[in-house]
Design a protein around this motif. Structure first.
Motif, short mmCIF file in Angstrom:
data_model
loop_
_atom_site.label_atom_id
_atom_site.label_comp_id
_atom_site.label_asym_id
_atom_site.label_seq_id
_atom_site.Cartn_x
_atom_site.Cartn_y
_atom_site.Cartn_z
N GLY A 192 33.01 -15.73 44.47
CA GLY A 192 33.65 -17.11 44.15
C GLY A 192 34.15 -17.51 42.66
N TYR A 193 35.09 -18.11 42.83
CA TYR A 193 35.63 -18.55 41.30
C TYR A 193 35.42 -19.91 41.23
N LYS A 194 34.71 -20.54 40.32
CA LYS A 194 34.41 -22.01 40.06
C LYS A 194 35.51 -22.36 39.18
N VAL A 195 36.68 -23.06 39.70
CA VAL A 195 37.78 -23.18 38.64
C VAL A 195 37.39 -23.96 37.52
N GLU A 196 36.58 -25.21 37.89
CA GLU A 196 36.33 -26.14 36.59
C GLU A 196 35.56 -25.40 35.27
N ASP A 197 34.77 -24.51 35.80
CA ASP A 197 33.87 -23.69 34.99
C ASP A 197 34.20 -22.49 34.28
N TYR A 198 35.59 -22.09 34.96
CA TYR A 198 35.89 -20.64 34.41
C TYR A 198 35.00 -19.64 34.78
N LEU A 199 34.21 -19.70 35.95
CA LEU A 199 33.09 -18.89 36.18
C LEU A 199 33.50 -18.10 37.39
N VAL A 200 33.30 -16.85 37.31
CA VAL A 200 33.07 -15.95 38.79
C VAL A 200 31.70 -15.76 38.94
N ILE A 201 31.27 -15.79 40.04
CA ILE A 201 30.02 -15.34 40.80
C ILE A 201 30.11 -14.39 41.84
N ALA A 202 29.46 -13.38 41.67
CA ALA A 202 29.61 -12.50 42.81
C ALA A 202 28.30 -11.71 43.17
N SER A 203 28.27 -11.24 44.39
CA SER A 203 26.94 -10.78 44.88
C SER A 203 26.86 -9.17 44.53
N ASP A 204 27.88 -8.63 44.12
CA ASP A 204 27.59 -7.22 43.55
C ASP A 204 28.62 -6.92 42.73
N THR A 205 28.61 -5.46 42.31
CA THR A 205 29.89 -5.04 41.20
C THR A 205 30.58 -3.95 42.01
N VAL A 206 30.09 -3.54 43.08
CA VAL A 206 31.11 -2.52 43.82
C VAL A 206 31.80 -2.97 44.87
N ARG A 207 31.36 -3.43 45.93
CA ARG A 207 31.91 -3.79 47.18
C ARG A 207 33.07 -4.93 46.86
N SER A 208 32.71 -5.84 45.87
CA SER A 208 33.73 -6.83 45.35
C SER A 208 35.01 -6.40 44.83
N GLY A 209 34.96 -5.22 44.61
CA GLY A 209 36.35 -4.61 44.10
C GLY A 209 36.78 -3.29 44.97
#
Length: 273
Positions: free
Chosen positions: A54-71
């Protein structure tokens, strides 16, 4: 140019901090990122594997469940209906998403909603693959490649057949790239006409959850190609949008419906709805 440099610098900060594969954020400017194991647990608790970003636009924040499958890049399946719609409008294959009619070819298919005439609006709502295959054939390989390149969509590879490349062919896109593309559409900054972007944003399906509205497009690959399910889009909660991408291994039939269930759960977990 300064904006591009700033965005690339932000990418470097994210990669160094969390190893989140955010290289695809060439067109947005996230400045912080988090990996939340609680999001990953949503998938294991459901008896499968998947990823959420998820990319929270107003907070300039990316939140992810993992570092592998997300890429990891996968076939986009019916999430490609979003760029396909844009290209159809830009090329004039579709002039009016509510008036231009694609006649049913008479072939009875397992999904009943496909067995009728469709406009672009009804076709994206029903995720009518045959309609979008016809649209792709009318666009043609040369124009399709030109616009896929222009939109910087996924790996830009339309090999494998003009009406199959997003289903069984060579097109690949990862969740972070999905977010980058969706966010550019949401902001109306893709390198195509304002009219086409406005119309596509308007025809993308929505669902209301409390005081939030989720704009979404699903996708599903057949068993031969991994039974992968997608859900991509953005959620509006007041003036605070969050762009998201989820994919899941649909090991059981119930997991098809769980694409939306898990999307809403993950969005709720990060305060996006």
């Amino acid at each position: 140019m300064l904006l591009v440099i700033h965005r690339r610098h932000a990418l470097g900060l994210i990669a160094a901090a969390t190893a989140l594969p955010a290289r695809a954020f060439a067109n947005v400017a996230p400045q912080r990122s988090e990996i939340r194991e609680s999001l990953a647990k949503r998938f294991t608790d459901d008896g499968t594997e998947g990823t959420f970003v998820g990319y929270k636009v107003e907070d300039y924040l990316v939140i992810a469940s993992d570092t592998v499958r997300s890429g990891e890049a996968r076939l986009p399946a019916s999430t490609f209906k979003i760029p396909n719609s844009l290209i159809a409008l830009e090329t004039g294959v579709v002039e009016d998403p509510d008036k231009d009619v694609f006649k049913w070819d008479g072939v009875v298919r397992p999904i009943e909603a496909w067995n009728k005439d469709h406009t672009l609006r009804s076709a994206i709502a029903a995720s009518a693959v045959p309609v979008y295959q016809e649209i792709a054939r009318r666009i043609g390989a040369e124009r399709m490649q030109t616009f896929v390149n222009l939109l910087e969509y996924g790996n830009r590879n339309i090999g494998g057949g003009i009406d199959q490349f997003w289903l069984t062919g060579d097109m690949r896109i990862d969740p972070v790239q999905q977010i980058d593309f969706i966010d550019r559409l949401r902001r109306g900054v893709l390198p195509v006409s304002k009219r086409s972007q406005d119309l596509v944003r308007d025809i993308i399906p929505t669902t209301k959850v409390g005081d939030s509205v989720i704009h979404f497009k699903s996708g599903l690959l057949d068993a031969a190609h991994g039974s992968l399910g997608w859900m991509v889009g953005w959620a509006d909660k007041g003036d605070a949008p969050t762009v998201f991408a989820l994919n899941i291994d649909c090991r059981e039939q119930r997991h098809v419906a769980d694409r939306m269930t898990l999307t809403q759960a993950c969005l709720s977990d990060i305060g996006a709805i």
